[in-house]
Design a protein around this motif. Structure first.
Motif, PDB file in Angstrom:
ATOM      1  N   GLY A 299     -20.166   6.641 -31.473  1.00  0.00           N
ATOM      2  CA  GLY A 299     -19.806   7.626 -32.486  1.00  0.00           C
ATOM      3  C   GLY A 299     -20.817   7.767 -33.614  1.00  0.00           C
ATOM      4  N   SER A 300     -21.871   6.979 -33.618  1.00  0.00           N
ATOM      5  CA  SER A 300     -22.880   7.070 -34.691  1.00  0.00           C
ATOM      6  C   SER A 300     -23.902   8.163 -34.341  1.00  0.00           C
ATOM      7  N   PRO A 301     -24.691   8.629 -35.327  1.00  0.00           N
ATOM      8  CA  PRO A 301     -25.713   9.648 -35.016  1.00  0.00           C
ATOM      9  C   PRO A 301     -26.716   9.176 -33.965  1.00  0.00           C
ATOM     10  N   GLY A 302     -26.909   7.861 -33.861  1.00  0.00           N
ATOM     11  CA  GLY A 302     -27.863   7.342 -32.875  1.00  0.00           C
ATOM     12  C   GLY A 302     -27.322   7.357 -31.456  1.00  0.00           C
ATOM     13  N   GLU A 303     -25.996   7.460 -31.292  1.00  0.00           N
ATOM     14  CA  GLU A 303     -25.396   7.306 -29.949  1.00  0.00           C
ATOM     15  C   GLU A 303     -26.033   8.209 -28.881  1.00  0.00           C
ATOM     16  N   PRO A 304     -26.266   9.508 -29.172  1.00  0.00           N
ATOM     17  CA  PRO A 304     -26.858  10.357 -28.117  1.00  0.00           C
ATOM     18  C   PRO A 304     -28.325  10.044 -27.828  1.00  0.00           C
ATOM     19  N   THR A 305     -28.915   9.109 -28.581  1.00  0.00           N
ATOM     20  CA  THR A 305     -30.324   8.750 -28.320  1.00  0.00           C
ATOM     21  C   THR A 305     -30.418   7.368 -27.667  1.00  0.00           C
ATOM     22  N   GLN A 306     -29.345   6.955 -26.960  1.00  0.00           N
ATOM     23  CA  GLN A 306     -29.414   5.700 -26.200  1.00  0.00           C
ATOM     24  C   GLN A 306     -30.061   5.959 -24.837  1.00  0.00           C
ATOM     25  N   GLY A 307     -30.179   4.916 -24.053  1.00  0.00           N
ATOM     26  CA  GLY A 307     -30.736   5.011 -22.714  1.00  0.00           C
ATOM     27  C   GLY A 307     -31.038   3.607 -22.225  1.00  0.00           C
ATOM     28  N   ALA A 308     -31.551   3.489 -21.016  1.00  0.00           N
ATOM     29  CA  ALA A 308     -31.909   2.174 -20.475  1.00  0.00           C
ATOM     30  C   ALA A 308     -32.871   2.369 -19.317  1.00  0.00           C
ATOM     31  N   GLY A 309     -33.799   1.427 -19.166  1.00  0.00           N
ATOM     32  CA  GLY A 309     -34.708   1.520 -18.029  1.00  0.00           C
ATOM     33  C   GLY A 309     -35.938   0.659 -18.229  1.00  0.00           C
ATOM     34  N   ALA A 310     -36.734   0.593 -17.182  1.00  0.00           N
ATOM     35  CA  ALA A 310     -37.964  -0.203 -17.207  1.00  0.00           C
ATOM     36  C   ALA A 310     -39.092   0.573 -16.552  1.00  0.00           C
ATOM     37  N   VAL A 311     -40.299   0.320 -17.055  1.00  0.00           N
ATOM     38  CA  VAL A 311     -41.512   0.887 -16.447  1.00  0.00           C
ATOM     39  C   VAL A 311     -42.458  -0.277 -16.169  1.00  0.00           C
ATOM     40  N   ALA A 312     -42.905  -0.384 -14.927  1.00  0.00           N
ATOM     41  CA  ALA A 312     -43.859  -1.437 -14.558  1.00  0.00           C
ATOM     42  C   ALA A 312     -45.228  -0.807 -14.325  1.00  0.00           C
ATOM     43  N   MET A 313     -46.251  -1.494 -14.825  1.00  0.00           N
ATOM     44  CA  MET A 313     -47.626  -0.983 -14.658  1.00  0.00           C
ATOM     45  C   MET A 313     -48.530  -2.109 -14.176  1.00  0.00           C
TER      46      MET A 313
ATOM     47  N   TYR B  70     -17.846   5.026 -19.608  1.00  0.00           N
ATOM     48  CA  TYR B  70     -18.986   4.513 -20.407  1.00  0.00           C
ATOM     49  C   TYR B  70     -18.489   3.668 -21.583  1.00  0.00           C
ATOM     50  N   GLU B  71     -17.436   4.137 -22.245  1.00  0.00           N
ATOM     51  CA  GLU B  71     -16.920   3.375 -23.390  1.00  0.00           C
ATOM     52  C   GLU B  71     -16.358   2.019 -22.947  1.00  0.00           C
ATOM     53  N   SER B  72     -15.739   1.971 -21.754  1.00  0.00           N
ATOM     54  CA  SER B  72     -15.228   0.681 -21.247  1.00  0.00           C
ATOM     55  C   SER B  72     -16.382  -0.281 -20.982  1.00  0.00           C
ATOM     56  N   ILE B  73     -17.469   0.252 -20.405  1.00  0.00           N
ATOM     57  CA  ILE B  73     -18.643  -0.604 -20.144  1.00  0.00           C
ATOM     58  C   ILE B  73     -19.148  -1.180 -21.463  1.00  0.00           C
ATOM     59  N   ARG B  74     -19.186  -0.326 -22.484  1.00  0.00           N
ATOM     60  CA  ARG B  74     -19.700  -0.785 -23.778  1.00  0.00           C
ATOM     61  C   ARG B  74     -18.788  -1.840 -24.410  1.00  0.00           C
ATOM     62  N   ARG B  75     -17.488  -1.691 -24.219  1.00  0.00           N
ATOM     63  CA  ARG B  75     -16.587  -2.708 -24.790  1.00  0.00           C
ATOM     64  C   ARG B  75     -16.817  -4.049 -24.095  1.00  0.00           C
ATOM     65  N   ALA B  76     -17.006  -4.018 -22.766  1.00  0.00           N
ATOM     66  CA  ALA B  76     -17.222  -5.260 -22.016  1.00  0.00           C
ATOM     67  C   ALA B  76     -18.581  -5.885 -22.361  1.00  0.00           C
ATOM     68  N   ASP B  77     -19.491  -5.034 -22.803  1.00  0.00           N
ATOM     69  CA  ASP B  77     -20.844  -5.453 -23.163  1.00  0.00           C
ATOM     70  C   ASP B  77     -20.853  -6.573 -24.210  1.00  0.00           C
ATOM     71  N   ALA B  78     -19.871  -6.525 -25.097  1.00  0.00           N
ATOM     72  CA  ALA B  78     -19.850  -7.466 -26.222  1.00  0.00           C
ATOM     73  C   ALA B  78     -19.803  -8.910 -25.735  1.00  0.00           C
TER      74      ALA B  78
END
Ligand code: CAA
Length: 395
Positions: free
Chosen positions: A152-166, A355-363
């Protein structure tokens, strides 16, 4: 003359699920246009319970070796840039080293400076080779993160996840880096931070945007004083959200005295193709600049051999670097063979409540006892912790 040094191959790994930003906007009572056009993001990748910066890093690195034809047994430098590490002491790079079975004669470490960490690791690898320490070996550099803000914060829509290998080598097949031609900038600011006890970042959002732009201007001006050569034909930026790259490019063009009238047309050619992956994945922090590189190289309009590319890396706090490279001879064709966009296909769309359930379990995820988790489709999975709080990975 010294052989060229740079990025020989690249591969990405993203979580298997994502949220549509239009649906998130509806759930938050915000016009979808703000996320889709105001920020420029369509989807954000969501890490599941068995996905963490280690599993994502391993996924990207395994794909790197499988697609590039290079041998992991030739690696003598293994560094991970991350700002969402899984342990205050044991580096993600050690897990990666073990899970990949890399040689023991290897420099292994984790680099942290917010989103700049992977650039420190990358330029360190370039200098390790330039100094003669590599003795023919290659360097593996992986950027891996899960970006989390409060729901619910202004940053929420700027989340994401991933990796780049070089893979960094002499005579690279993708991008030759202009060794030593770097422009730097640093300033002690609180634009974005994450105290040790928190999983979600804290941010002074609008201030962070101005810090980013000031850092770009400073690093670019420093670079201009020392660099020579042809004009930059493509520009890659750190991408917390795609619209930030638009602001960045306008600022950089302004430093060159190029006015607003030409800025949009130049953005469409010089930057837009590098933002496709970011709008599908979100902010992956340390990997975001290199996700832009992968996106640029993956597209049907990939740059011709010899194209000169500028890269801007920003780490909150803050520190930044502007550096350049050139697409290697045969680079465009080799990039096509790497199938860089394949990991973005076949992902699962999550509802906002899932997604919200995943985030709650994240804690409590880092305290979950290891049991019952299974690796799937060749992926490494985080299974939980054992009786001595050691992280357990399967697959
Ligand atoms: N239709 C179309 N556009 C709309 C709109 C609508 N209905 N409503 C708003 N917009 C536009 C706004 O005009 C604005 O565009 P401009 O910036 O071009 O003016 C854009 O959408 C965003 O609107 P706001 O500024 O009002 O949004 P906000 O106050 O909710 O915050 C943010 C935006 C500061 C980026 C916030 O998402 C945030 O804090 N994000 C995390 C921090 C971040 O990403 N910082 C970037 C620099 S720091 C960095 O790069 C490091 C890092 O990785 C974190």
């Amino acid at each position: 003359m010294r052989p060229a040094i740079g990025i020989d191959a690249v591969a990405i790994c993203v979580p298997s699920a994502y949220v549509e930003l239009g649906e998130l906007a509806t759930a938050r009572g915000i016009p979808a246009e703000k996320y889709l056009h105001g920020l420029g993001v369509k989807r954000m990748a969501i890490a599941g319970p068995d996905e963490d910066p280690v599993s994502l890093a391993v996924g990207a690195a395994r794909r790197l070796f499988a697609s590039s034809g290079r041998d992991a047994g030739d690696v003598g430098y293994c560094a991970v840039g991350t700002e969402t590490a899984v342990d205050h002491s044991k580096p993600v790079a050690s897990y990666l080293h073990g899970l990949l079975g890399l040689p023991q004669r290897c420099r292994v470490f984790e680099a942290k400076h917010a989103c700049y960490g992977a650039t420190a690791a990358l330029l360190g690898a370039v200098e390790w080779i330039a100094a003669g320490s590599a003795r023919g070996r290659s360097a593996l550099v992986v950027a891996s993160d899960i970006a989390r803000y409060e729901l619910g914060s202004p940053g929420e829509p700027t989340q994401g996840a991933g990796a780049v290998a070089m893979l960094v080598t002499e005579r690279p097949r993708l991008l030759e880096i202009d060794v030593g031609e770097y422009g730097s900038y640093a300033r002690d600011v609180h634009d974005f931070w994450r105290p040790l006890h928190r999983k979600e970042a804290l941010v002074d959002g609008h201030f962070s945007v101005s810090c980013y732009l000031d850092a770009l201007q400073g690093a670019y001006a420093d670079w201009k004083e020392r660099a020579a050569g042809a004009a930059l034909e493509r520009s890659l930026y750190h991408v917390p959200y795609p619209r930030m790259a638009y602001k960045a490019h306008r600022r950089r063009l302004a430093v060159d005295g190029i006015g607003e009238a030409d800025a949009d047309a130049r953005f469409a050619v010089e930057v837009a193709p590098s933002l496709r992956f970011a709008s599908d994945v979100g902010n992956i922090y340390t990997g975001s600049l290199y996700l832009s590189l992968a996106s640029l190289l993956a597209g049907g309009d990939r740059p011709a051999d010899g194209t000169r590319v500028g890269l801007f890396s920003y780490g909150s706090g803050c520190g930044a670097e502007f550096f350049t490279g050139r697409v290697a001879a045969g680079g465009a064709a080799f990039a096509a063979a790497l199938e860089l966009s394949a990991p973005l296909e076949g992902r699962t769309r999550l509802t906002v409540s899932a997604y919200e359930s995943i985030r709650r379990a994240d804690a409590t995820a880092d305290r979950r006892a290891a049991a019952g988790s299974e690796a799937s489709a060749g992926r490494v999975a985080f299974a939980g912790i054992d009786g001595r709080e050691r992280r357990v990975y399967l697959g």
